[in-house]
Design a protein around this motif. Structure first.
Motif, PDB file in Angstrom:
ATOM      1  N   VAL A 256      36.759  24.005  50.956  1.00 45.42           N
ATOM      2  CA  VAL A 256      35.058  23.873  51.278  1.00 45.42           C
ATOM      3  C   VAL A 256      34.379  24.783  50.518  1.00 45.42           C
ATOM      4  CG1 VAL A 256      33.603  24.537  53.066  1.00 45.42           C
ATOM      5  CG2 VAL A 256      35.974  23.857  53.804  1.00 45.42           C
ATOM      6  N   GLU A 257      33.546  23.997  49.730  1.00 46.78           N
ATOM      7  CA  GLU A 257      32.710  24.585  48.900  1.00 46.78           C
ATOM      8  C   GLU A 257      31.117  24.500  49.399  1.00 46.78           C
ATOM      9  OE1 GLU A 257      32.730  22.966  45.072  1.00 46.78           O
ATOM     10  OE2 GLU A 257      35.092  23.435  44.720  1.00 46.78           O
ATOM     11  N   GLY A 258      30.271  25.392  48.863  1.00 44.31           N
ATOM     12  CA  GLY A 258      29.017  25.321  49.286  1.00 44.31           C
ATOM     13  C   GLY A 258      28.298  25.783  48.099  1.00 44.31           C
ATOM     14  N   LEU A 259      26.776  25.244  48.133  1.00 47.13           N
ATOM     15  CA  LEU A 259      26.028  25.296  47.263  1.00 47.13           C
ATOM     16  C   LEU A 259      25.078  26.671  47.189  1.00 47.13           C
ATOM     17  CD1 LEU A 259      24.488  24.282  44.464  1.00 47.13           C
ATOM     18  CD2 LEU A 259      22.878  23.282  45.983  1.00 47.13           C
TER      19      LEU A 259
ATOM     20  N   GLN B  39      18.507  31.193  45.152  1.00 45.88           N
ATOM     21  CA  GLN B  39      19.478  32.092  45.929  1.00 45.88           C
ATOM     22  C   GLN B  39      20.427  33.114  45.382  1.00 45.88           C
ATOM     23  OE1 GLN B  39      18.693  32.593  49.277  1.00 45.88           O
ATOM     24  NE2 GLN B  39      17.039  31.330  49.285  1.00 45.88           N
ATOM     25  N   ILE B  40      20.551  32.936  44.088  1.00 46.91           N
ATOM     26  CA  ILE B  40      21.496  33.891  43.185  1.00 46.91           C
ATOM     27  C   ILE B  40      21.021  35.290  42.990  1.00 46.91           C
ATOM     28  CG2 ILE B  40      22.603  34.210  40.994  1.00 46.91           C
ATOM     29  CD1 ILE B  40      22.515  31.001  40.676  1.00 46.91           C
ATOM     30  N   ALA B  41      19.505  35.509  42.647  1.00 47.31           N
ATOM     31  CA  ALA B  41      19.415  36.717  42.449  1.00 47.31           C
ATOM     32  C   ALA B  41      17.832  37.004  42.932  1.00 47.31           C
ATOM     33  CB  ALA B  41      19.226  37.267  40.874  1.00 47.31           C
ATOM     34  N   HIS B  42      17.316  38.034  43.178  1.00 50.79           N
ATOM     35  CA  HIS B  42      16.122  38.466  43.490  1.00 50.79           C
ATOM     36  C   HIS B  42      15.116  38.048  42.549  1.00 50.79           C
ATOM     37  CE1 HIS B  42      16.505  39.881  47.834  1.00 50.79           C
ATOM     38  NE2 HIS B  42      17.259  40.468  47.125  1.00 50.79           N
TER      39      HIS B  42
ATOM     40  N   VAL C  31      26.052  32.334  54.611  1.00 52.02           N
ATOM     41  CA  VAL C  31      25.809  31.031  55.143  1.00 52.02           C
ATOM     42  C   VAL C  31      24.269  30.894  55.575  1.00 52.02           C
ATOM     43  CG1 VAL C  31      26.485  29.266  56.491  1.00 52.02           C
ATOM     44  CG2 VAL C  31      28.152  30.618  55.550  1.00 52.02           C
ATOM     45  N   LEU C  32      23.617  29.883  54.748  1.00 55.74           N
ATOM     46  CA  LEU C  32      22.182  29.683  55.239  1.00 55.74           C
ATOM     47  C   LEU C  32      22.203  28.631  56.307  1.00 55.74           C
ATOM     48  CD1 LEU C  32      20.229  30.341  52.142  1.00 55.74           C
ATOM     49  CD2 LEU C  32      20.840  31.880  53.899  1.00 55.74           C
ATOM     50  N   GLU C  33      22.835  27.334  55.971  1.00 55.85           N
ATOM     51  CA  GLU C  33      22.648  26.259  56.807  1.00 55.85           C
ATOM     52  C   GLU C  33      24.161  25.621  56.877  1.00 55.85           C
ATOM     53  OE1 GLU C  33      20.573  25.071  58.830  1.00 55.85           O
ATOM     54  OE2 GLU C  33      18.825  26.833  57.955  1.00 55.85           O
ATOM     55  N   VAL C  34      24.455  25.170  57.837  1.00 50.23           N
ATOM     56  CA  VAL C  34      25.725  24.130  57.817  1.00 50.23           C
ATOM     57  C   VAL C  34      25.493  22.640  58.037  1.00 50.23           C
ATOM     58  CG1 VAL C  34      28.024  23.928  59.241  1.00 50.23           C
ATOM     59  CG2 VAL C  34      26.918  26.303  58.546  1.00 50.23           C
ATOM     60  N   ASN C  35      25.952  21.795  57.339  1.00 47.18           N
ATOM     61  CA  ASN C  35      25.462  20.187  57.603  1.00 47.18           C
ATOM     62  C   ASN C  35      27.037  19.686  57.724  1.00 47.18           C
ATOM     63  OD1 ASN C  35      25.201  17.618  57.640  1.00 47.18           O
ATOM     64  ND2 ASN C  35      23.356  17.797  56.512  1.00 47.18           N
TER      65      ASN C  35
ATOM     66  N   LEU D 118      24.415  28.354  50.929  1.00 52.48           N
ATOM     67  CA  LEU D 118      24.576  29.732  50.673  1.00 52.48           C
ATOM     68  C   LEU D 118      23.671  30.462  50.070  1.00 52.48           C
ATOM     69  CD1 LEU D 118      28.550  28.992  49.497  1.00 52.48           C
ATOM     70  CD2 LEU D 118      27.474  29.301  51.814  1.00 52.48           C
ATOM     71  N   SER D 119      23.938  31.851  50.093  1.00 54.36           N
ATOM     72  CA  SER D 119      22.880  32.614  49.279  1.00 54.36           C
ATOM     73  C   SER D 119      23.805  33.901  49.093  1.00 54.36           C
ATOM     74  CB  SER D 119      21.770  33.126  50.465  1.00 54.36           C
ATOM     75  OG  SER D 119      20.977  34.159  49.601  1.00 54.36           O
ATOM     76  N   ILE D 120      23.397  34.415  47.819  1.00 57.07           N
ATOM     77  CA  ILE D 120      23.968  35.582  47.202  1.00 57.07           C
ATOM     78  C   ILE D 120      23.083  36.707  47.375  1.00 57.07           C
ATOM     79  CG2 ILE D 120      24.754  36.870  45.221  1.00 57.07           C
ATOM     80  CD1 ILE D 120      26.075  34.430  44.107  1.00 57.07           C
TER      81      ILE D 120
END
Length: 381
Positions: free
Chosen positions: A296-299, A304-307, A327-331, A339-341
């Motif tokens: 399972v990979e997410g984007l 969403q990598i850095a501020h 996890v921001l959203e699941v489809n 995803l968000s860092i």
């Protein structure tokens, strides 16, 4: 001409004649037979009883047996007879027909010798070790006394040479079975099978008389380093048919497609808002793909990598790096995770004002205009 010879000729008994004899006496190394109309009995040496080696004459005949024999010698008021030669003469005729037609022969394995098996077909038939089975056999001791099917692959009557193959029968049966199976199976079928052989690139599975290949990529939803880590020879497995190439007789199978996928329970394993430790698998211009669960990979979008603003993901990340993601959203239907860092990072500057520069007086801005409500409630010590 002697009187004895005259008597033989009068009665028409001569060397080479075919006669019938009844077993009257059995000794260890010879058999005595009576011949109707003959002036004396005949002797069959043990070596002339059978085309095979026998230890005792009683292993081949019993008292009262009627035998077809040939006179090989007349001496000392005795016929020297051979059963072996009569059997061989009759056998070669039948064997030649079976050799030409490719007929399958069923016979008992009489002996196990160095290099193969011995079969009695009226003549001695030899089965080389390489022609016994279509797989390696460690020991042939259990084959003695066993009934097997054979095909004649080589024969030379003049040299008394008869080579048989059980392997040829097996291969023909398997080929016939293979054709039937190839006609019956179709892409999408789920079948039971047994792992026959393991290779570095996958596993060959017998699905009822024909082998199909499960490529290493089709063994599991997870990455597989070694095929033997997932399956073993002889293991019963369920496979899905991916494709059938009848021209090249190749069948592609999958074990992975019969197992629950990692996305089937994604709502429970990685719900919205959950936090995971993942590995950066790929960097692209618009973000980074992070594996959060096996398969399972997410984007993580670049935003969403850095501020802070970054031009490319490479500025902050590298492939193989471990990162914390939210996890921001699941489809589930489209198998996508957002995803968000940066959601798990403190925003730089929220508590640190040391980098702020005071505006020039001419600008008309005061410090309170810059830091606003941050000064409210501030009491000097």
């Amino acid at each position: 001409m002697s009187e004895e010879t005259n008597m033989m000729e009068n009665r028409d008994f001569q060397t080479g004649d075919r006669v019938k004899g009844v077993v009257a006496k059995i000794e260890e190394k010879a058999v005595t037979v009576t011949i109707e109309g003959a002036p004396f009995d005949g002797i069959i040496p043990i070596s002339e009883l059978s085309s095979l080696h026998i230890e005792k004459a009683s292993d081949s005949v019993e008292v009262g047996d009627e035998l077809d024999l040939i006179i090989t010698k007349i001496e000392d008021e005795n016929f020297v007879l051979s059963k072996r030669k009569v059997d061989a003469e009759l056998a070669w005729g039948e064997l030649e027909k079976k050799f030409e037609s490719g007929e399958i022969i069923e016979a008992e394995v009489k002996d196990v010798v160095k290099g193969g098996l011995v079969v009695d077909l009226g003549v001695r038939g030899f089965v080389p070790a390489s022609l016994v089975e279509d797989y390696f056999v460690e020991s042939f001791e259990d084959y003695k006394g066993k009934e097997l099917t054979f095909k004649i692959v080589e024969m030379e009557k003049e040299n008394n040479r008869l080579i048989l193959s059980h392997r040829a029968v097996i291969e023909k049966e398997k080929e016939s079975q293979k054709e039937k199976v190839m006609e019956k199976i179709h892409a999408g079928d789920e079948l039971k099978g047994k792992v026959q052989r393991i290779a570095s690139f996958g596993a060959f599975v017998d699905i009822g008389g024909v082998d199909g290949l499960v490529h290493i990529s089709q063994l599991s939803h997870e990455h597989v380093e070694k095929v033997s880590d997932v399956v073993t020879e002889g293991q019963e497995v369920t496979v899905k048919v991916l494709s059938v190439d009848r021209d090249s007789e190749r069948i592609s199978l999958s074990i992975k497609d019969t197992l629950p996928g990692p996305w089937d329970t994604i709502d429970e394993k990685a719900p919205k808002g959950s936090v995971h430790t993942g590995t950066v698998k790929r960097l692209v211009s618009y973000g980074a793909f992070v594996e959060v669960l096996p398969g399972v990979e997410g984007l993580v979008h670049i935003s969403q990598i850095a501020h802070k603003h970054i031009a490319t993901p490479n500025e902050e990340l590298s492939e193989g790096q471990e990162v914390q993601v939210k996890v921001l959203e699941v489809n589930k239907a489209d198998k996508r995770l957002s995803l968000s860092i940066k959601e798990l990072q403190e925003k730089q500057g929220d508590q640190d004002f040391s980098n702020y520069e005071m505006p020039e007086e001419s600008s008309g801005f005061s410090i309170s205009d810059v830091i606003g409500d941050k000064l409210k409630g501030f009491k000097p010590e």
